[in-house]
Structure formats: C-alpha cells, structure tokens
Design a protein around this motif. Structure first.
Motif, mmCIF file in Angstrom:
data_model
loop_
_atom_site.group_PDB
_atom_site.id
_atom_site.type_symbol
_atom_site.label_atom_id
_atom_site.label_comp_id
_atom_site.label_asym_id
_atom_site.label_seq_id
_atom_site.Cartn_x
_atom_site.Cartn_y
_atom_site.Cartn_z
ATOM 1 N N LEU A 106 -4.323 -23.686 11.262
ATOM 2 C CA LEU A 106 -4.291 -25.143 11.150
ATOM 3 C C LEU A 106 -5.494 -25.652 10.361
ATOM 4 C CD1 LEU A 106 -3.252 -25.975 14.823
ATOM 5 C CD2 LEU A 106 -1.824 -26.282 12.786
ATOM 6 N N ASP A 107 -6.660 -25.093 10.657
ATOM 7 C CA ASP A 107 -7.872 -25.506 9.962
ATOM 8 C C ASP A 107 -7.770 -25.216 8.462
ATOM 9 O OD1 ASP A 107 -10.823 -26.273 9.924
ATOM 10 O OD2 ASP A 107 -10.934 -24.207 9.195
ATOM 11 N N LEU A 108 -7.285 -24.037 8.118
ATOM 12 C CA LEU A 108 -7.167 -23.672 6.698
ATOM 13 C C LEU A 108 -6.151 -24.561 5.989
ATOM 14 C CD1 LEU A 108 -7.217 -19.766 6.970
ATOM 15 C CD2 LEU A 108 -9.114 -21.295 6.376
ATOM 16 N N LEU A 109 -5.058 -24.885 6.663
ATOM 17 C CA LEU A 109 -4.074 -25.776 6.052
ATOM 18 C C LEU A 109 -4.652 -27.172 5.856
ATOM 19 C CD1 LEU A 109 -0.917 -24.584 7.992
ATOM 20 C CD2 LEU A 109 -1.246 -24.441 5.517
ATOM 21 N N GLY A 110 -5.445 -27.625 6.830
ATOM 22 C CA GLY A 110 -6.098 -28.911 6.655
ATOM 23 C C GLY A 110 -7.045 -28.914 5.465
ATOM 24 N N LYS A 111 -7.813 -27.852 5.313
ATOM 25 C CA LYS A 111 -8.771 -27.754 4.201
ATOM 26 C C LYS A 111 -8.080 -27.740 2.846
ATOM 27 C CE LYS A 111 -12.415 -25.335 6.741
ATOM 28 N NZ LYS A 111 -13.051 -24.026 7.016
ATOM 29 N N LEU A 131 -3.545 -32.050 15.934
ATOM 30 C CA LEU A 131 -4.089 -33.385 15.668
ATOM 31 C C LEU A 131 -5.610 -33.328 15.592
ATOM 32 C CD1 LEU A 131 -1.883 -35.570 18.062
ATOM 33 C CD2 LEU A 131 -1.561 -35.148 15.617
ATOM 34 N N GLN A 132 -6.204 -32.579 16.494
ATOM 35 C CA GLN A 132 -7.659 -32.456 16.516
ATOM 36 C C GLN A 132 -8.157 -31.758 15.249
ATOM 37 O OE1 GLN A 132 -9.232 -29.988 19.674
ATOM 38 N NE2 GLN A 132 -11.070 -31.226 19.850
ATOM 39 N N SER A 133 -7.486 -30.694 14.829
ATOM 40 C CA SER A 133 -7.901 -29.944 13.646
ATOM 41 C C SER A 133 -7.733 -30.775 12.380
ATOM 42 C CB SER A 133 -7.088 -28.656 13.545
ATOM 43 O OG SER A 133 -7.469 -27.908 12.419
ATOM 44 N N PHE A 134 -6.564 -31.368 12.206
ATOM 45 C CA PHE A 134 -6.300 -32.149 11.002
ATOM 46 C C PHE A 134 -7.196 -33.388 10.921
ATOM 47 C CE2 PHE A 134 -1.625 -30.559 11.190
ATOM 48 C CZ PHE A 134 -1.995 -29.368 10.617
ATOM 49 N N LEU A 243 -5.362 -13.638 17.286
ATOM 50 C CA LEU A 243 -4.673 -13.094 16.119
ATOM 51 C C LEU A 243 -3.404 -13.891 15.850
ATOM 52 C CD1 LEU A 243 -5.443 -10.659 14.332
ATOM 53 C CD2 LEU A 243 -3.650 -9.372 15.470
ATOM 54 N N GLY A 244 -3.329 -14.452 14.663
ATOM 55 C CA GLY A 244 -2.149 -15.180 14.228
ATOM 56 C C GLY A 244 -1.900 -14.915 12.762
ATOM 57 N N TYR A 245 -0.946 -15.626 12.193
ATOM 58 C CA TYR A 245 -0.647 -15.430 10.782
ATOM 59 C C TYR A 245 -0.022 -16.687 10.191
ATOM 60 C CZ TYR A 245 3.758 -14.070 13.097
ATOM 61 O OH TYR A 245 4.865 -14.013 13.914
ATOM 62 N N VAL A 246 -0.233 -16.840 8.889
ATOM 63 C CA VAL A 246 0.352 -17.933 8.117
ATOM 64 C C VAL A 246 1.156 -17.323 6.980
ATOM 65 C CG1 VAL A 246 -0.083 -20.004 6.741
ATOM 66 C CG2 VAL A 246 -1.607 -19.443 8.654
ATOM 67 N N LEU A 256 -5.398 -20.629 0.471
ATOM 68 C CA LEU A 256 -5.680 -20.317 1.877
ATOM 69 C C LEU A 256 -6.602 -19.103 1.980
ATOM 70 C CD1 LEU A 256 -2.120 -20.786 3.432
ATOM 71 C CD2 LEU A 256 -4.096 -22.256 3.838
ATOM 72 N N VAL A 257 -6.343 -18.101 1.151
ATOM 73 C CA VAL A 257 -7.190 -16.908 1.140
ATOM 74 C C VAL A 257 -8.629 -17.283 0.773
ATOM 75 C CG1 VAL A 257 -7.626 -14.699 -0.009
ATOM 76 C CG2 VAL A 257 -5.299 -15.313 0.685
ATOM 77 N N GLN A 258 -8.783 -18.106 -0.254
ATOM 78 C CA GLN A 258 -10.126 -18.515 -0.666
ATOM 79 C C GLN A 258 -10.822 -19.324 0.424
ATOM 80 O OE1 GLN A 258 -9.345 -20.564 -4.329
ATOM 81 N NE2 GLN A 258 -8.934 -18.683 -5.474
ATOM 82 N N ALA A 259 -10.074 -20.196 1.085
ATOM 83 C CA ALA A 259 -10.659 -20.990 2.173
ATOM 84 C C ALA A 259 -11.078 -20.094 3.336
ATOM 85 C CB ALA A 259 -9.663 -22.045 2.641
ATOM 86 N N LYS A 260 -10.291 -19.061 3.617
ATOM 87 C CA LYS A 260 -10.646 -18.138 4.686
ATOM 88 C C LYS A 260 -11.875 -17.309 4.314
ATOM 89 C CE LYS A 260 -8.917 -14.514 7.742
ATOM 90 N NZ LYS A 260 -9.636 -15.068 8.925
ATOM 91 N N GLN A 261 -11.963 -16.913 3.063
ATOM 92 C CA GLN A 261 -13.154 -16.187 2.615
ATOM 93 C C GLN A 261 -14.419 -16.998 2.904
ATOM 94 O OE1 GLN A 261 -12.399 -15.472 -1.521
ATOM 95 N NE2 GLN A 261 -11.232 -13.593 -1.165
ATOM 96 N N ALA A 262 -14.335 -18.301 2.674
ATOM 97 C CA ALA A 262 -15.494 -19.168 2.893
ATOM 98 C C ALA A 262 -15.738 -19.425 4.376
ATOM 99 C CB ALA A 262 -15.288 -20.496 2.169
ATOM 100 N N THR A 263 -14.741 -19.151 5.192
ATOM 101 C CA THR A 263 -14.857 -19.442 6.621
ATOM 102 C C THR A 263 -15.385 -18.253 7.406
ATOM 103 O OG1 THR A 263 -13.036 -21.029 6.488
ATOM 104 C CG2 THR A 263 -13.562 -20.158 8.672
#
Length: 401
Positions: A106-111, A131-134, A243-246, A256-263
């Motif tokens: 959710l966080d990565l999708l928001g970013k 809602l909290q994440s977005f 553990l989840g997946y998108v 999303l991959v780039q945002a996760k790299q930064a996270t």
C-alpha cells in the motif's frame, strides 16, 4: 542551546491506528477482544515451518542470509504467478514484486501513484490500514457508495470516475464488513473502470478464506493486462512473516521496484526462502481448509450470539468467509462512546468511524471472531448486547423511532 527538531508537514499529519490503540488495552488477559484483525495462532503451521527453516539453513545458508534482489526470490515469484494463473489470471513472475507485508505494498502504491490532491476512489467503508497509508500522500478521497453486495457499480458514474488516479477495493470478504462482491458486479466494476481509464487496485488478503471453498474470479483475472493485485501470506500462513506481494503491469512495476529499493532494498531473503519451502508439495491445499473450517464455525457462533443477545434494532452482515462481522446500530448511537463502556466491562471491539474516508457513520462497529474461544464469544456478546440495548433505550424517542 537545545537542538530543535522541526517535523515535516507529512509527519505532523500522522495519526495512530485506531485499532492499534485499542489493541494496547486488549493485551490484558481479562479483556474479551473482538477488536483485532489477527488470524488465529492455532492455524500457524509451526512444525512445517520449523522443518522448512532447517532445510533452508542446510541447503543454502549463505544465500538465505545474504542480500537479495529487490523484486524478490525468483522461485517464490514464479509460484505466486502460477497460483494466480491457476485462478484465472495469466500473469508472469516478471510482474510479481515480493513486499514486506501487504501494508508495504500500500505504501509503495501511494508513493508511485498519488500526488497531493490526487483523486483516489475508496469503498464505503474501507480498510483502515489503506486509508492511513494513502493519507500520508494527501490525496482527495472520493467514496464509492456501497450496499449489501459491496461497491454499488450503478453509482460508478463517469463523473465519479473522472480524473481518479485509481480505485481501491477488497472484493473478497472485505475488511471491515465481511462482504464479498458477486461475479456480475466484478464484471461491471472492471468494465466501468476500463471505460474510464481508471486502474483498479485489488487488495485480496482474505480471498482464500471462503468457508465453503468457493472462489470467485479475481478482478485481475477480468483485466490481466492492466490490473493491480495485492496478496499476502499473513492470513494463510502467519502474519509475523511480514510477506506479501504486488502484481502490477509495466511501467508501474519498475517504479514500484525503485520505490522499494529506496525503502528497504528488498524483503528478507531468509523469510522468502522459508515460505517457499513451506508451501512446497501443495501444502496449502491441505492447510487452508483447516483455517476455513475453524473460522466458519467461529463465525456461526458469533452470528448465533448476535441473534440471541442483540436487539432487533441492530443489523449485521452475515459473511460466508473472512474474519469480520459489521454491525450497524440505530442513528444516534455513538460506538466510540459505547467502546469506553464496553472496555469498562472487559469487552473490546473497533468502532466503525475510522473506516470511512468521508462522512463517518458513528453508529457502526466491527467484530472479529477468529481468535476468541466459544465460551468467551458467548460471554462477550452477552455483555455487549446489554450495553447496546441500554444505548438504544437512552436515545430520544424521535431518534430511536
């Protein structure tokens, strides 16, 4: 001179999860808690995971304890893609990103999808964690009307959909209501979203938890080229795994991959490999039915207690899967005030207001039944039913009518 810390506007806007705050109270053993959305610990495959852990450490210890690719452990990504394909969504491992719990998804999708003021469509009510994440990214939430079958697709007018960055929904045993969207509505929702060019983010942590085992086609299977899908191992194995997946199409996937790299660089290699070993040999095909049986029986116990102890003025959903029942009380009842009285008698639930992006309905509440033994369901619902009756009796006659 003291060091001065200046918080960002984003940090100042942060609020605590209503559920997490309530869970602090429910740690007391005397409290009967219907609050947490926690899977039952009795369903965790402890021995199976112990064996898988030992195998990982014996077969590939260095790789398991080393950094890994941001996208995730390839065999696990291939397993996810194959499972989704079996359920009608022909996706590739190249579109599967393993994340540290679906909350990170959710966080990565928001970013990657939300700018300040972006229009985001959400259900009424919707998952509080989303809602909290977005909200961190300051969108303009627009509520999609709903009824007993979930999102009212007749209400998805061109005006409502116009300009939306995406639509967020949980079609299977939704959190918080427990509702499941029927097939015809799924088709209508995807058709309208496609016509308007609005991406659909499908959050599906509960889809496998149909008490009867019947699975409906995912929204992703109805739009495999452009759908965005989120899944999790939390409800079918254990949430402590995080553990989840998108599943996402290009070019969103690469962002999303780039945002996760930064996270966090990548989801823990060790955890991914343990899960992959655990699910070998079709383990889930035998394991998931045991979860369904337990949750189905717990749900029936709570539904029976609602019938016995709650007043006729109350209404509630009757889910055939998932972990939650949603209760609506007469207008004028404030379930936040009711919660304080319930906690004083050692019973807890989650008030419904935080699940609304707009126009909260304060006369609603969420009940979770999966972690509460039968005797405590009976005792807790009896107490809560008496409190609800007292709240309704105290309403002015005009409101109660």
């Amino acid at each position: 001179m003291n060091t001065q810390i200046t918080l960002s506007q984003r940090a100042l806007a942060l609020t605590s999860s209503a559920i997490r705050e309530i869970l602090k109270v429910t740690e007391r053993p005397e409290v009967i808690s219907f609050a947490g959305g926690l899977p039952s610990g009795s369903t965790f495959p402890v021995e199976r995971m112990r064996e898988a852990t030992l195998k990982v450490l014996a077969d590939a210890p260095q790789a398991a304890l080393q950094y890994g690719p941001t996208e995730g452990y390839l065999p696990l990504r291939e397993w996810v893609a194959a499972r989704l394909a079996r359920n009608g969504a022909p996706v590739s491992a190249a579109n599967v990103l393993i994340v540290t719990g679906s909350q990170q998804g959710l966080d990565l999708l928001g970013k990657t999808l939300i700018d300040e003021g972006s229009k985001v469509l959400v259900e009424t009510p919707s998952y509080l964690g989303a809602l909290q994440s977005f909200s961190l990214f300051r969108p303009q939430f627009t509520s999609m009307p709903s009824d007993d079958e979930g999102i009212d697709t007749d209400a998805l007018t061109p005006e409502l959909l116009d300009g939306a960055r995406f639509m967020y929904c949980l079609p299977n045993f939704q959190n918080p209501t427990g509702k499941r969207m029927p097939l015809e509505r799924r088709k209508a929702l995807v058709a309208k979203a496609l016509a308007a060019g609005v991406p659909v983010v499908e959050d599906d942590p509960y889809g496998e938890l149909s008490y009867g085992g019947e699975l409906l086609p995912s929204l992703l299977s109805l739009n495999p080229e452009g759908g965005i899908y989120m899944g999790s191992f939390s409800k079918i194995l254990a949430p402590g795994l995080r553990l989840g997946y998108v599943v996402a199409p290009e070019p969103l996937y690469s962002k999303l991959v780039q945002a996760k790299q930064a996270t966090d660089l990548h989801t823990p290699s060790f955890t991914q490999r343990i899960v992959y070993e655990t699910i070998q040999d079709d383990f889930l095909e035998a394991h998931i039915p045991t979860i369904r049986d337990l949750y189905g029986s717990q749900c029936q116990l709570m539904l029976a207690a609602l019938e016995q102890y709650f007043p006729v003025e109350a209404q509630w959903t009757r889910p055939d899967g998932g972990m939650f029942i949603w209760v609506t009380l007469p207008k004028g009842v404030d379930t936040t005030r009711l919660l304080a009285k319930a906690i004083a008698q050692n019973v807890a639930f989650v008030p419904g207001a935080p699940f609304y992006a707009n126009d909260p309905q304060v006369n609603t509440l969420r009940l979770s039944f999966v972690t509460v033994p039968a005797a405590r369901i009976e005792a807790g619902m009896k107490i809560l039913g008496e409190l609800v009756k007292a709240e309704i009796a105290a309403l002015p006659a005009a409101v109660a009518a």
